[in-house]
Design an enzyme around this catalytic site. Structure first.
Site, mmCIF file in Angstrom:
data_model
loop_
_atom_site.group_PDB
_atom_site.id
_atom_site.type_symbol
_atom_site.label_atom_id
_atom_site.label_comp_id
_atom_site.label_asym_id
_atom_site.label_seq_id
_atom_site.Cartn_x
_atom_site.Cartn_y
_atom_site.Cartn_z
ATOM 1 C CE LYS A 227 -37.574 26.141 12.335
ATOM 2 N NZ LYS A 227 -37.385 24.601 12.615
ATOM 3 C CE1 TYR B 190 -42.071 29.555 13.498
ATOM 4 C CE2 TYR B 190 -40.901 30.300 11.554
ATOM 5 C CZ TYR B 190 -41.156 29.364 12.551
ATOM 6 O OH TYR B 190 -40.667 28.151 12.491
ATOM 7 C CG ASP C 84 -32.570 15.732 25.757
ATOM 8 O OD1 ASP C 84 -33.092 16.065 24.773
ATOM 9 O OD2 ASP C 84 -32.083 16.117 26.722
ATOM 10 C CB THR D 228 -47.483 19.978 14.491
ATOM 11 O OG1 THR D 228 -46.932 21.205 14.866
ATOM 12 C CG2 THR D 228 -47.424 19.428 13.169
ATOM 13 C CG LEU E 1 -34.972 17.371 17.627
ATOM 14 C CD1 LEU E 1 -34.085 17.678 18.774
ATOM 15 C CD2 LEU E 1 -35.940 16.206 18.397
HETATM 16 P P1 NAD Z 1 -44.084 18.397 16.731
HETATM 17 O O1 NAD Z 1 -44.362 19.148 18.019
HETATM 18 O O2 NAD Z 1 -45.183 17.979 16.076
HETATM 19 O O3 NAD Z 1 -42.840 17.428 16.880
HETATM 20 C C1 NAD Z 1 -41.574 17.471 17.322
HETATM 21 C C2 NAD Z 1 -41.179 16.343 17.625
HETATM 22 O O4 NAD Z 1 -39.692 16.661 18.249
HETATM 23 C C3 NAD Z 1 -41.767 15.249 18.319
HETATM 24 O O5 NAD Z 1 -41.344 13.795 17.990
HETATM 25 C C4 NAD Z 1 -41.314 15.267 19.710
HETATM 26 O O6 NAD Z 1 -41.129 14.156 20.417
HETATM 27 C C5 NAD Z 1 -39.786 15.560 19.513
HETATM 28 N N1 NAD Z 1 -38.830 16.267 20.759
HETATM 29 C C6 NAD Z 1 -39.012 17.242 21.096
HETATM 30 N N2 NAD Z 1 -38.114 17.449 22.068
HETATM 31 C C7 NAD Z 1 -37.326 16.370 22.095
HETATM 32 C C8 NAD Z 1 -35.986 15.896 22.485
HETATM 33 N N3 NAD Z 1 -35.510 16.865 23.730
HETATM 34 N N4 NAD Z 1 -35.651 15.014 22.471
HETATM 35 C C9 NAD Z 1 -36.027 14.090 21.411
HETATM 36 N N5 NAD Z 1 -37.286 14.250 20.811
HETATM 37 C C10 NAD Z 1 -37.666 15.422 21.195
HETATM 38 O O7 NAD Z 1 -43.460 19.585 15.604
HETATM 39 P P2 NAD Z 1 -43.703 19.586 14.316
HETATM 40 O O8 NAD Z 1 -44.466 20.986 13.975
HETATM 41 O O9 NAD Z 1 -43.770 18.815 13.376
HETATM 42 O O10 NAD Z 1 -42.103 20.417 13.952
HETATM 43 C C11 NAD Z 1 -41.012 19.790 13.412
HETATM 44 C C12 NAD Z 1 -40.163 20.761 12.662
HETATM 45 O O11 NAD Z 1 -40.702 21.043 11.419
HETATM 46 C C13 NAD Z 1 -39.602 21.822 13.265
HETATM 47 O O12 NAD Z 1 -38.335 22.076 12.843
HETATM 48 C C14 NAD Z 1 -40.556 22.967 12.845
HETATM 49 O O13 NAD Z 1 -40.007 24.246 12.846
HETATM 50 C C15 NAD Z 1 -40.850 22.441 11.438
HETATM 51 N N6 NAD Z 1 -41.866 22.835 10.793
HETATM 52 C C16 NAD Z 1 -43.098 22.873 11.267
HETATM 53 C C17 NAD Z 1 -44.326 23.607 10.769
HETATM 54 C C18 NAD Z 1 -45.666 23.664 11.174
HETATM 55 O O14 NAD Z 1 -46.381 24.156 10.751
HETATM 56 N N7 NAD Z 1 -45.892 22.610 12.486
HETATM 57 C C19 NAD Z 1 -43.803 24.029 9.277
HETATM 58 C C20 NAD Z 1 -42.801 24.087 8.749
HETATM 59 C C21 NAD Z 1 -41.672 23.516 9.472
#
Ligand code: NAD
Length: 406
Positions: free
Chosen positions: A245, A236, A113, A277, A140
């Site tokens: 955010k 959002y 965590d 994702t 995260l």
């Molecule tokens: P994802 O779900 O693919 O990845 C999340 C990561 O966080 C994983 O590695 C997971 O193991 C880790 N995680 C979650 N809880 C945890 C904890 N308590 N301790 C340690 N690790 C933990 O998510 P994503 O879509 O890649 O999002 C990552 C970031 O990018 C976020 O801030 C999201 O808002 C941002 N983002 C995502 C998108 C999209 O379309 N997916 C677009 C723009 C920005």
């Protein structure tokens, strides 16, 4: 050893199983994208918080295989059990570690965590060995956070603020265009979402690394954010998660001043484009929006997955010697191609017409579905899904014995 034929068990926006070989093939493909980028610059040490899937995984792969960085990742993934496969992120990292080892690169993982004091301390201990960090990526996407001192648990919610939201959504199980109604968030829900997805924990990490003198001269940090179109705004950007955010972005300004003063570095928020994702699949209107977006961006030749976005982020904004160009709010905008006015006006026009009968024709739902299945290692070209595969793959973690099989 546990050889199994692994079938997908998809329930809405999650699969209960992951295919180890499919996840491994996904990693090899992403590493190929990094290699094809022809990167020659070098970064010393990179810490990625949220390193096993999505944008964080892409960041760790670009750092390790592109910039030759000693790469330390923090994530929260489940190991395989007697009757259960591991989570996709576990298999992703098992393969990334294997490739890194074979090439004499350093890629290490702390699985635990990221909000906890224990994991932060393990990270500090590992960095004493790996060297001070040049770049910290904060990626995260967590549903909850446990306060490390009081044990209090905060849950993140996806709700509108001020008034109830009703709008188009997509039922991934029934493959139907539906309508979603979500009540406005309470004050507690807003505050709790900020606690989980705002900037507090990012700031804790940077303050800790500074205090421990583990930030290299000129160290930078980047956290990821999203803005998105008008049609998802109520749920959002103007909702609970958008509020979080905003807090993340404000934190970025503070950290920028702190890092500038302390090590001559800086902090930025990068607004990335929407990609498939696990986190984005859970947001009501997003799978449908992404299906339309993918169609339009593929037609224009501007479609990017997380790995292409992050190759671009490092090359154009975060590489050594590059000063990031930002918008008027100081944010890096990797979502420029998604938010292009011609793309957005066409998305909006199609959105109005979408129904259960026509969504396949009006969007790239097939592409969305494929990308979604691939998150869990399914539907990956070249993988023999009829063949038994080893599900008990080990992931060497910092603090565990190297050859441990979990
Ligand atoms: P994802 O779900 O693919 O990845 C999340 C990561 O966080 C994983 O590695 C997971 O193991 C880790 N995680 C979650 N809880 C945890 C904890 N308590 N301790 C340690 N690790 C933990 O998510 P994503 O879509 O890649 O999002 C990552 C970031 O990018 C976020 O801030 C999201 O808002 C941002 N983002 C995502 C998108 C999209 O379309 N997916 C677009 C723009 C920005």
């Amino acid at each position: 050893m546990s050889l199994q034929v692994v079938e997908p068990r998809i329930r809405g926006f999650i699969s209960l199983t992951s295919h180890p070989e499919g996840c491994a093939a996904n990693i090899r493909e992403q590493v190929e994208v990094v290699r094809r980028a022809g990167i020659t610059a070098h970064i010393g040490t990179v810490l990625v918080i949220g390193s096993s899937t999505g944008y964080g995984l892409a960041s760790a792969l670009v750092a390790c295989f592109g910039y030759g960085a000693r790469t330390l990742g923090v994530c929260l993934e489940k190991a395989p059990e007697e009757t259960k496969t591991a989570t996709a992120g576990w298999y992703n990292l098992a393969e990334a570690h294997r490739l890194a080892r074979a090439e004499g690169r350093t890629f290490e993982t702390i699985n635990g965590d990221a909000f906890s004091a224990e994991v932060k301390q393990q990270t500090v201990d590992a960095l004493r060995r790996l060297g001070p960090v040049d770049l910290v990526i904060y990626s995260l996407a967590a549903p909850r956070r446990r306060d490390t001192h009081t044990g209090e648990i905060w849950n993140s919610t996806l709700k509108p603020i001020g008034r109830r939201y009703t709008g188009k959504a997509f039922d991934l199980r029934g493959e139907a265009v539906t309508s979603a109604s979500i009540d406005a968030a309470t004050r507690d829900e807003i505050e709790n979402t900020v606690r989980v997805m705002g900037g507090e924990d990012w700031s804790d990490w940077i303050e800790l690394l500074l205090h421990e003198q583990l930030l290299a001269p000129g160290a930078r940090t980047i956290a990821y954010s999203y803005i998105g179109p008008e049609l998802t705004a109520a749920i959002y950007r103007d909702g609970t998660i958008g509020h979080a955010k905003e807090h993340l972005e404000e934190t970025g300004h503070t950290l920028d001043r702190v890092l500038g003063g302390a090590v001559g570095g800086g902090a930025w928020v990068s607004v990335n484009k929407a990609v498939v994702t696990q986190a984005s699949a859970a947001i009501p209107a997003v799978p449908l929006y992404l299906s339309v977006l993918m169609k339009l961006m593929k037609e224009r030749g501007t479609h990017e997955e997380a790995i292409e976005q992050i190759v671009r982020l490092f090359r154009d904004y975060a590489a050594p010697g590059v000063t990031p160009a930002t918008d008027a709010h100081g944010r890096i905008r990797l979502d420029d191609r998604e938010m292009a006015p011609d793309v957005q006006s066409e998305v909006a026009a199609i959105w109005e017409q979408l129904s259960t009968e026509n969504f396949r024709a009006l969007s790239d739902y097939g592409g969305y579905r494929l990308a979604f299945h691939r998150l869990f290692g399914f539907d990956v070209p070249g993988v023999d899904y009829g063949a038994p595969t080893e599900v008990n793959r080990s992931l060497d973690q910092v603090g565990s014995r190297p050859a441990e099989s979990r």
